[in-house]
Design an enzyme around this catalytic site. Structure first.
Site, mmCIF file in Angstrom:
data_model
loop_
_atom_site.group_PDB
_atom_site.id
_atom_site.type_symbol
_atom_site.label_atom_id
_atom_site.label_comp_id
_atom_site.label_asym_id
_atom_site.label_seq_id
_atom_site.Cartn_x
_atom_site.Cartn_y
_atom_site.Cartn_z
ATOM 1 N N GLY A 130 0.823 -1.200 0.000
ATOM 2 C CA GLY A 130 0.000 0.000 0.000
ATOM 3 C C GLY A 130 0.858 1.251 0.000
ATOM 4 C CB CYS A 131 0.139 4.715 -1.059
ATOM 5 S SG CYS A 131 -1.516 4.895 -0.355
ATOM 6 C CE1 TYR A 132 -1.233 8.181 4.319
ATOM 7 C CE2 TYR A 132 -3.168 6.793 4.026
ATOM 8 C CZ TYR A 132 -2.612 8.051 4.156
ATOM 9 O OH TYR A 132 -3.412 9.169 4.128
ATOM 10 C CB THR B 52 5.317 2.277 0.001
ATOM 11 O OG1 THR B 52 4.680 1.152 -0.612
ATOM 12 C CG2 THR B 52 6.617 2.565 -0.732
ATOM 13 C CB ALA B 53 5.642 6.636 2.838
#
Length: 345
Positions: free
Chosen positions: A148-150, A152-153
């Site tokens: 997911g995007c969150y 990953t960061a």
């Protein structure tokens, strides 16, 4: 190679199309959509007119291997859980961007996603696609669960500290902000212009489905990690995620020591950039690119470490990372098709 994009009319699908057009090893791109079958892609995205025009078609499992070698599933939750095993059985590689295959425990998926999980036979085949930390398994994978995007960061920012056991794992607080494209293309009250412009929203308090994904991976790196505090916010911009993480150091340290660790860990990673001392990244500085920029500091007064990690949620948080994984799966140089300078301003 021939690739297919399922969910081509969503933001993730459109970004895959943009980036895959830059890839020298892609021969054909086939676009699939169940909701807009028969429509030309430029009718949904006019910016593609005269650049890329193709009629959207329905995915036919029985014929898919005659059309493509690799499928990117840029679909809402629930779709890939039902078709991934069939696609693998048909001889295709699959990169799933939806989230259906990231959680290894079906009961956890059902609890957080409020829907039935994929079969265990599919889940056991899925390799988690955080490229920088799972590269060897991705090389031989037929099915990759794109993070997911969150997560990953967040995971790229926390990994060195968690793996080296340099923090009190019960103290992790993740304060994350995202642009509106993370909510997808469908209209909603949450992202309506009048509701979002000049506004700043907290949402899904203690309920966001990326919480168990973050906890699962952190626990795999350090089994002392059980839970984290994660809270997302929506900001009035289109692209970008900033994940700011606060945690108590397990022993006295310094910003110099921490930065040296991050520089060492990520020295050979083409898409992770560590900021110089005293500098912290902003989302605009990775806009449109596959980079993750990280800044780190240590407060001697509170003995707390702060890590700031930024990505473009549609690229490194979705389509770009999916292509990075595709490259690893097929033995291509990892940055192929992704050597994009961030857009600024």
């Amino acid at each position: 190679m021939r690739v297919g994009i399922v969910g081509a009319t969503g933001y993730g699908g459109a970004e895959l199309l943009r980036l895959l057009n830059l890839h020298p090893h892609i021969k054909d791109i086939v676009l699939y959509s169940s909701s807009k079958e028969g429509m030309n892609i430029h009718e949904s995205y006019p910016h593609l007119a005269s650049i890329y025009e193709q009629e959207l078609r329905t995915l036919d499992i029985g014929n898919v291997k005659n059309e493509v070698d690799v499928i990117f599933l840029a679909t809402p939750p629930g779709v890939s859980a039902g078709v991934s095993e069939q696609l693998i059985g048909a001889g295709c590689q699959v990169v799933d961007l939806s989230g259906d295959l990231r959680l290894t425990d079906p009961t956890v998926y059902t609890k957080w996603y409020k829907r039935e999980a994929a079969s265990e036979s599919v889940l056991t085949q899925a390799v988690y696609g955080l490229t920088e930390w799972n590269r060897e398994k991705i090389r031989s994978a037929k099915l990759v669960a794109n993070p997911g995007c969150y997560p990953t960061a967040t995971l790229l920012g926390l990994a060195p500290l968690v793996k080296k056991q340099l923090i009190d794992v019960d103290s992790i607080i993740i304060d994350a902000k995202s642009g509106t494209s993370g909510a997808g293309r469908s209209a909603s009250m949450m992202t309506h212009y009048s509701e979002m412009n000049e506004n700043f929203k907290i949402y899904q308090i203690n309920q966001h489905k990326h919480v168990p994904e973050i906890e699962q991976i952190l626990n795999g790196w350090n089994n002392n990690v059980t839970t984290v505090t994660f809270q997302p916010h929506l900001v009035p911009m289109v692209r970008g995620i900033m994940s700011t993480m606060y945690m108590k150091a397990s022993k006295k340290t310094s910003e110099q020591e921490l930065r040296a660790l991050y520089q060492q860990v990520y020295a050979d990673e083409p898409f992770v950039r560590i900021r110089p001392m005293g500098q912290f990244p902003s989302t605009k500085e990775v806009y449109g690119s596959n980079y993750c920029d990280i800044g780190i500091t240590y407060d001697e007064r509170t003995e707390r470490i702060t890590v700031v990690s930024v990505i473009d949620n549609v690229v490194k948080g979705a389509a770009g990372q999916a292509i990075q994984n595709f490259n690893v799966m097929n033995g291509y140089e990892e940055g192929t098709g992704l050597a994009i300078v961030p857009m600024y301003p």
